[in-house]
Scaffold this motif. Structure first.
Motif: not given
Length: 376
Positions: A294-295, A334-335, A342-344, A373-374
């Motif tokens: 995704c990033i 995507l965000y 990231s939370k998971r 941060h991203f």
């Protein structure tokens, strides 16, 4: 409050008893021994009835009482400390750690090279054992066991490895049972050792073929048999073929199984677990791969969206507003997915007991922080 165990007072005998021998207890006045029934009444009575009297004798009596109480408490504390010290002495295996003195750090020696040497020897021994068993499994599954005559099949199995002489083993090495006419000896087809019927194990031919196919794939790729961890198991079922239930064992024919001892079976099952671990990545690795994907998409689409936005804000007609809006929606999705992934990752294993290793939790927190941060 004064009880019968108080020091002798005026009008009382030794031991806190009155002249008549009666023991009195309660909120007694220390001078006239009147029972006032409460602290407030005792204080009021003393201030009204005895405020002008010489209380020097009373002060002396109180000091004597407190002194005796203090001695009694000190003795009790010393006894408790003595019991605790004796308990510590017993529990620590005869060593009184409270009497240890601080010691300066002495000479140190790095044992890393020695550890690596012993570890390498252990790994080499394991690799040799695995290679021998895999080669023997290859030979045991090279012929059609179902269509081969039992006597010929047994002769082929004896040619794979030298069997231990029956006369050299009077008892089962695993359970210690003595071999008799009814309790016969059975030989492991992988190492030749002897065990009784209760201790022998069986390996499914499908399980053996799974391991040997991994070896063949590795050799074809130009590696060693032990390098099969990287190429084996693709498309194979993840279930344990070696651990069969009683019903499945009864359904299998004798020709479809290979007799083995517990030691050889344990080594081969450990080998299978290593193959499965190579094929199946942890949950955190799977989530991280999705996060990185995704990033990467955001890093690819964001410059294009910024270019569109600047062109449209400048009043140019190079791009259409609809295309920019659609691209913005894709970026927002995507965000959101990056935030959810990231939370998971950051909460993996927090509700489990026991929780993951502290280093694993630290890695999860750092991944979450990097994604935050991203997004910012």
């Amino acid at each position: 409050m004064w009880a019968g165990s108080s020091p002798p007072l005026p009008g009382t005998g030794r031991g806190g008893t009155s002249s008549s021998g009666e023991i009195r207890e309660g909120f007694l006045c220390p001078l006239c021994l009147k029972d006032l029934h409460s602290v407030q009444q005792l204080q009021s009575h003393y201030e009204e009835a005895h405020s002008g009297e010489d209380d020097g004798h009373m002060v002396g009596q109180i000091k004597t009482l407190f002194g005796r109480a203090k001695k009694k408490l000190l003795k009790k504390g010393e006894a408790e400390r003595s019991d605790a010290e004796s308990l510590d002495y017993i529990c620590s295996g005869g060593v009184d750690t409270s009497k240890w003195e601080a010691q300066d750090l002495g000479a140190t020696r790095n044992l890393r090279s020695e550890f690596q040497r012993w570890r390498a020897a252990r790994i080499d021994h394991y690799v040799i054992e695995i290679n021998k068993l895999l080669i023997r499994l290859e030979k045991l599954t090279a012929f059609d066991r179902a269509s081969t005559d039992p006597a010929k099949r047994k002769a082929l199995e004896r040619s794979v490895v030298t069997w231990v002489n029956d006369r050299d083993v009077p008892c089962c090495p695993d359970c210690g049972a003595t071999f008799t006419i009814t309790l016969r000896r059975h030989h492991c087809r992988l190492c030749g050792s002897i065990m009784c019927k209760r201790c022998n194990q069986f390996l499914a031919v499908s399980f053996a073929q799974k391991l040997t196919s991994a070896v063949r794939a590795s050799v074809t790729a130009g590696g060693s048999p032990c390098a099969a961890d990287q190429t084996a198991g693709s498309g194979e079922s993840a279930r344990r073929l070696s651990v069969a239930s009683v019903s499945s064992l009864l359904e299998e024919k004798e020709d479809d199984r290979i007799m083995s001892c517990q030691h050889c079976r344990g080594i081969l099952e450990q080998r299978e677990r290593r193959l499965e671990e190579k094929d199946s990545s942890p949950v955190i690795a799977q989530l991280y791969e999705k996060l990185r994907s995704c990033i990467g998409k955001v890093e690819q689409l964001a410059p294009e969206y910024l270019k569109m936005a600047e062109s449209l804000n400048a009043g140019e007609s190079t791009y259409r507003l609809e295309d920019a809006s659609n691209l913005r929606v894709d970026l927002m999705k995507l965000y959101e997915r990056i935030d959810l992934l990231s939370k998971r990752i950051g909460t993996l294993g927090l509700t489990e007991n026991p929780q993951p290793h502290p280093k694993t939790l630290q890695l999860q927190r750092m991944i979450r922080l990097s994604a935050t941060h991203f997004l910012q």
